[in-house]
Design a protein around this motif. Structure first.
Motif, PDB file in Angstrom:
ATOM      1  N   ALA A  31       0.818  -1.208   0.000  1.00 14.87           N
ATOM      2  CA  ALA A  31       0.000   0.000   0.000  1.00 14.87           C
ATOM      3  C   ALA A  31       0.854   1.261   0.000  1.00 14.87           C
ATOM      4  N   ALA A  32       2.125   1.158   0.405  1.00 16.94           N
ATOM      5  CA  ALA A  32       3.020   2.321   0.387  1.00 16.94           C
ATOM      6  C   ALA A  32       3.258   2.833  -1.020  1.00 16.94           C
ATOM      7  N   ASP A  33       3.011   1.999  -2.031  1.00 16.03           N
ATOM      8  CA  ASP A  33       3.196   2.440  -3.415  1.00 16.03           C
ATOM      9  C   ASP A  33       2.335   3.651  -3.748  1.00 16.03           C
ATOM     10  N   LEU A  34       1.212   3.797  -3.070  1.00 13.41           N
ATOM     11  CA  LEU A  34       0.274   4.861  -3.415  1.00 13.41           C
ATOM     12  C   LEU A  34       0.907   6.244  -3.314  1.00 13.41           C
ATOM     13  N   ASP A  35       1.746   6.473  -2.312  1.00  9.29           N
ATOM     14  CA  ASP A  35       2.331   7.810  -2.161  1.00  9.29           C
ATOM     15  C   ASP A  35       3.856   7.811  -2.152  1.00  9.29           C
ATOM     16  N   TRP A  36       4.454   6.685  -2.473  1.00  2.02           N
ATOM     17  CA  TRP A  36       5.911   6.574  -2.364  1.00  2.02           C
ATOM     18  C   TRP A  36       6.619   7.525  -3.323  1.00  2.02           C
ATOM     19  N   ASP A  37       6.313   7.441  -4.620  1.00  2.19           N
ATOM     20  CA  ASP A  37       6.981   8.315  -5.588  1.00  2.19           C
ATOM     21  C   ASP A  37       6.595   9.774  -5.377  1.00  2.19           C
ATOM     22  N   GLU A  38       5.342  10.020  -5.026  1.00  2.00           N
ATOM     23  CA  GLU A  38       4.906  11.404  -4.800  1.00  2.00           C
ATOM     24  C   GLU A  38       5.663  12.025  -3.639  1.00  2.00           C
TER      25      GLU A  38
ATOM     26  N   VAL B  76       3.629  -9.953 -16.959  1.00  2.00           N
ATOM     27  CA  VAL B  76       3.896  -9.341 -15.666  1.00  2.00           C
ATOM     28  C   VAL B  76       2.928  -9.900 -14.618  1.00  2.00           C
ATOM     29  N   VAL B  77       3.480 -10.415 -13.540  1.00  2.00           N
ATOM     30  CA  VAL B  77       2.683 -10.805 -12.375  1.00  2.00           C
ATOM     31  C   VAL B  77       2.813  -9.686 -11.344  1.00  2.00           C
ATOM     32  N   TRP B  78       1.686  -9.163 -10.877  1.00  2.53           N
ATOM     33  CA  TRP B  78       1.696  -8.098  -9.865  1.00  2.53           C
ATOM     34  C   TRP B  78       1.136  -8.663  -8.573  1.00  2.53           C
ATOM     35  N   ILE B  79       1.878  -8.481  -7.474  1.00  5.48           N
ATOM     36  CA  ILE B  79       1.434  -9.032  -6.194  1.00  5.48           C
ATOM     37  C   ILE B  79       1.384  -7.923  -5.146  1.00  5.48           C
ATOM     38  N   LEU B  80       0.264  -7.796  -4.476  1.00  3.02           N
ATOM     39  CA  LEU B  80       0.091  -6.826  -3.397  1.00  3.02           C
ATOM     40  C   LEU B  80       0.281  -7.551  -2.078  1.00  3.02           C
ATOM     41  N   LEU B  81       1.331  -7.172  -1.354  1.00  2.00           N
ATOM     42  CA  LEU B  81       1.664  -7.829  -0.098  1.00  2.00           C
ATOM     43  C   LEU B  81       1.279  -6.955   1.094  1.00  2.00           C
ATOM     44  N   PRO B  82       0.998  -7.587   2.231  1.00  5.41           N
ATOM     45  CA  PRO B  82       0.689  -6.820   3.439  1.00  5.41           C
ATOM     46  C   PRO B  82       1.958  -6.406   4.161  1.00  5.41           C
ATOM     47  N   ARG B  83       1.813  -5.440   5.064  1.00 10.41           N
ATOM     48  CA  ARG B  83       2.870  -5.095   6.001  1.00 10.41           C
ATOM     49  C   ARG B  83       2.363  -5.470   7.385  1.00 10.41           C
ATOM     50  N   VAL B  84       3.213  -6.091   8.147  1.00  7.08           N
ATOM     51  CA  VAL B  84       2.788  -6.605   9.456  1.00  7.08           C
ATOM     52  C   VAL B  84       2.238  -5.465  10.314  1.00  7.08           C
ATOM     53  N   GLY B  85       1.039  -5.677  10.875  1.00  8.77           N
ATOM     54  CA  GLY B  85       0.457  -4.705  11.773  1.00  8.77           C
ATOM     55  C   GLY B  85      -0.140  -3.491  11.101  1.00  8.77           C
ATOM     56  N   ARG B  86      -0.109  -3.454   9.776  1.00 10.44           N
ATOM     57  CA  ARG B  86      -0.666  -2.326   9.034  1.00 10.44           C
ATOM     58  C   ARG B  86      -1.752  -2.858   8.105  1.00 10.44           C
TER      59      ARG B  86
ATOM     60  N   VAL C  44      -3.088 -10.285 -11.600  1.00  8.38           N
ATOM     61  CA  VAL C  44      -3.020  -9.342 -10.494  1.00  8.38           C
ATOM     62  C   VAL C  44      -3.427 -10.098  -9.238  1.00  8.38           C
ATOM     63  N   LEU C  45      -2.485 -10.257  -8.311  1.00  9.56           N
ATOM     64  CA  LEU C  45      -2.705 -11.087  -7.125  1.00  9.56           C
ATOM     65  C   LEU C  45      -2.736 -10.216  -5.873  1.00  9.56           C
ATOM     66  N   ASP C  46      -3.900 -10.101  -5.282  1.00 15.29           N
ATOM     67  CA  ASP C  46      -4.053  -9.338  -4.053  1.00 15.29           C
ATOM     68  C   ASP C  46      -3.901 -10.285  -2.863  1.00 15.29           C
ATOM     69  N   LEU C  47      -2.723 -10.231  -2.240  1.00 21.33           N
ATOM     70  CA  LEU C  47      -2.440 -11.064  -1.072  1.00 21.33           C
ATOM     71  C   LEU C  47      -2.364 -10.226   0.191  1.00 21.33           C
ATOM     72  N   SER C  48      -2.992  -9.058   0.161  1.00 21.41           N
ATOM     73  CA  SER C  48      -2.886  -8.140   1.286  1.00 21.41           C
ATOM     74  C   SER C  48      -3.562  -8.657   2.548  1.00 21.41           C
ATOM     75  N   ASP C  49      -4.344  -9.734   2.420  1.00 17.82           N
ATOM     76  CA  ASP C  49      -5.000 -10.325   3.598  1.00 17.82           C
ATOM     77  C   ASP C  49      -4.211 -11.489   4.184  1.00 17.82           C
ATOM     78  N   ALA C  50      -2.987 -11.690   3.722  1.00 14.43           N
ATOM     79  CA  ALA C  50      -2.225 -12.879   4.113  1.00 14.43           C
ATOM     80  C   ALA C  50      -1.980 -12.964   5.610  1.00 14.43           C
ATOM     81  N   PHE C  51      -1.917 -11.820   6.283  1.00 17.80           N
ATOM     82  CA  PHE C  51      -1.646 -11.830   7.725  1.00 17.80           C
ATOM     83  C   PHE C  51      -2.896 -11.564   8.560  1.00 17.80           C
ATOM     84  N   ASP C  52      -4.048 -11.475   7.923  1.00 20.15           N
ATOM     85  CA  ASP C  52      -5.277 -11.180   8.662  1.00 20.15           C
ATOM     86  C   ASP C  52      -5.548 -12.247   9.721  1.00 20.15           C
ATOM     87  N   GLY C  53      -5.932 -11.821  10.900  1.00 21.06           N
ATOM     88  CA  GLY C  53      -6.265 -12.743  11.983  1.00 21.06           C
ATOM     89  C   GLY C  53      -5.075 -13.281  12.733  1.00 21.06           C
TER      90      GLY C  53
END
Length: 397
Positions: free
Chosen positions: A230-237, A303-313, A335-344
């Motif tokens: 999710a940091a990609d959203l404002d990283w370059d900006e 291109v394979v795109w993967i969205l990863l979570p950050r622990v605690g975020r 497009v692989l959304d794995l941002s829920d990998a650490f949920d719970g």
């Protein structure tokens, strides 16, 4: 390659002054001061018609100096997820902050948009984890620069999570995934599977694309894996805002459309730059993603795109959908959304420490398993079928 960018840095030689088993992490303030002084001298001596190129050199040298380090330190801490507790409280009393990654012994300064690359053929202890880089300057095992016959080669571009910040060599999700897919491919008579890790801590999306341009494409990949958070959203900006406010970065090609759309010119105030670029935040990331998608499409590389979570975020539904939509619009597939990998799961069991959100070895094992589950049985993937004569396997779609 965009002709407006500086030429690629000459391939680095292994550092002779540090033995391969050296255990150290040292910053280099004197080197930074020398680089700035040299850049200023070049600016003064450069003919007027060459001043734009001299300005680009000043940008790249100057960003390693103490003033820009101070300016960017808080921003990179935010992106690298260091300096905060897992309970969300800012650290009031803590050990000394580590130096910016780009001035550690693991980083080698380069005179282009990336700012630094990993020191090749180097072993050290960094952030309490053993790091080893190969001759190509990757935190990975050794690979031939020329792709071996009968091999399907992927390259992974990303940031500190992708490179395995805080975990020992071999404990990141990338080497685990490579081993799993290669084993599966071998079982069905498919090609050898290689995943070369081009991730570098602190790289914004545009720098990841630049690293692919300057190094990755020379390795002849059959697949590009883009690691995002999710940091990609404002990283370059955020990175561009700090550069422009310090008087640098106005000529970086990938950002030109956003700068022009914001109506910004050199000499603009910091408040004007902040206001203008915040309104262009999604455009900046979209421009980077679309350029990356175009690069790959032009070469016929999926291109394979993967969205990863950050622990605690947590990732909000809006952030998740925005990133997924941008990835799809850029031609990334799957497009692989794995941002829920650490949920719970308890963040305390997954983070490398109470003051750092990066996943530990267990967290990387979870990410590797999720990626294997998502990719292992994709129809037509080279690791799912026997190799055809003269082919390294099919696409990963």
């Amino acid at each position: 390659m965009n002709e407006n960018l500086p030429p690629p840095a000459r391939a680095p030689e292994p550092r002779s002054s540090a033995p391969r088993d050296a255990i150290m992490t040292v910053n280099r303030p004197l080197l930074c001061q020398f680089a700035l002084a040299a850049a200023l001298l070049c600016w003064g001596l450069a003919p007027e018609e060459f001043r734009p190129e001299a300005a680009e050199s000043l940008l790249l040298a100057g960003k390693n100096t103490a003033d820009l380090d101070r300016m960017e330190a808080g921003y990179y801490e935010h992106l690298l997820d260091t300096g905060r507790r897992l309970d969300g409280e800012t650290l009031v009393s803590s050990p000394p902050k580590p130096p910016p990654f780009k001035v550690t012994d693991l980083a080698r300064p380069v005179d282009d948009f990336r700012e630094c690359v990993l020191e090749p053929s180097f072993t050290t202890i960094f952030q309490q984890a053993r790091w080893t880089t190969n001759a190509l300057g990757l935190r990975d095992r050794e690979y031939e620069a020329q792709k071996p016959e009968g091999t399907y080669r992927a390259v992974l571009i990303g940031d500190s999570i992708g490179v395995g910040w805080g975990v020992h060599d071999g404990e990141g999700f990338e080497p685990r995934l490579e081993k799993a897919l290669d084993t599966q491919s071998s079982t069905v008579g498919g090609p050898r599977i290689e995943i070369l890790n081009l991730c570098v801590p602190g790289y914004a999306p545009a720098q990841r694309r630049e690293h692919l341009e300057r190094l990755g494409w020379s390795l002849d990949p059959d697949l590009v894996i883009v690691q995002a958070t999710a940091a990609d959203l404002d990283w370059d900006e955020g990175r561009l805002r700090r550069l422009l406010s310090a008087g640098y970065g106005w000529e970086i090609p990938i950002y030109q459309d956003a700068i022009n759309a914001a109506g910004l010119k050199p000499g603009a105030s910091s408040s004007s730059i902040k206001k203008g670029l915040e309104a262009q935040q999604l455009r900046i990331l979209s421009d980077v993603y679309r350029a990356l998608g175009s690069d790959c499409s032009r070469r016929g590389v999926p291109v394979v795109w993967i969205l990863l979570p950050r622990v605690g975020r947590s990732v909000s539904a809006t952030e998740r959908q925005t990133l997924v939509d941008l990835a799809k619009a850029s031609g990334f597939d799957p497009v692989l959304d794995l941002s829920d990998a650490f949920d719970g799961l308890s963040p305390a069991t997954l983070a490398i420490g109470p003051n750092d959100y990066h996943p530990n070895a267990q967290g990387h094992a979870i990410l590797a398993q999720r990626l294997e589950d998502a990719l292992a049985n994709r129809p037509g993937a080279p690791w799912t079928q026997p190799s055809r004569p003269g082919s390294a396997g099919g696409a990963a779609h």
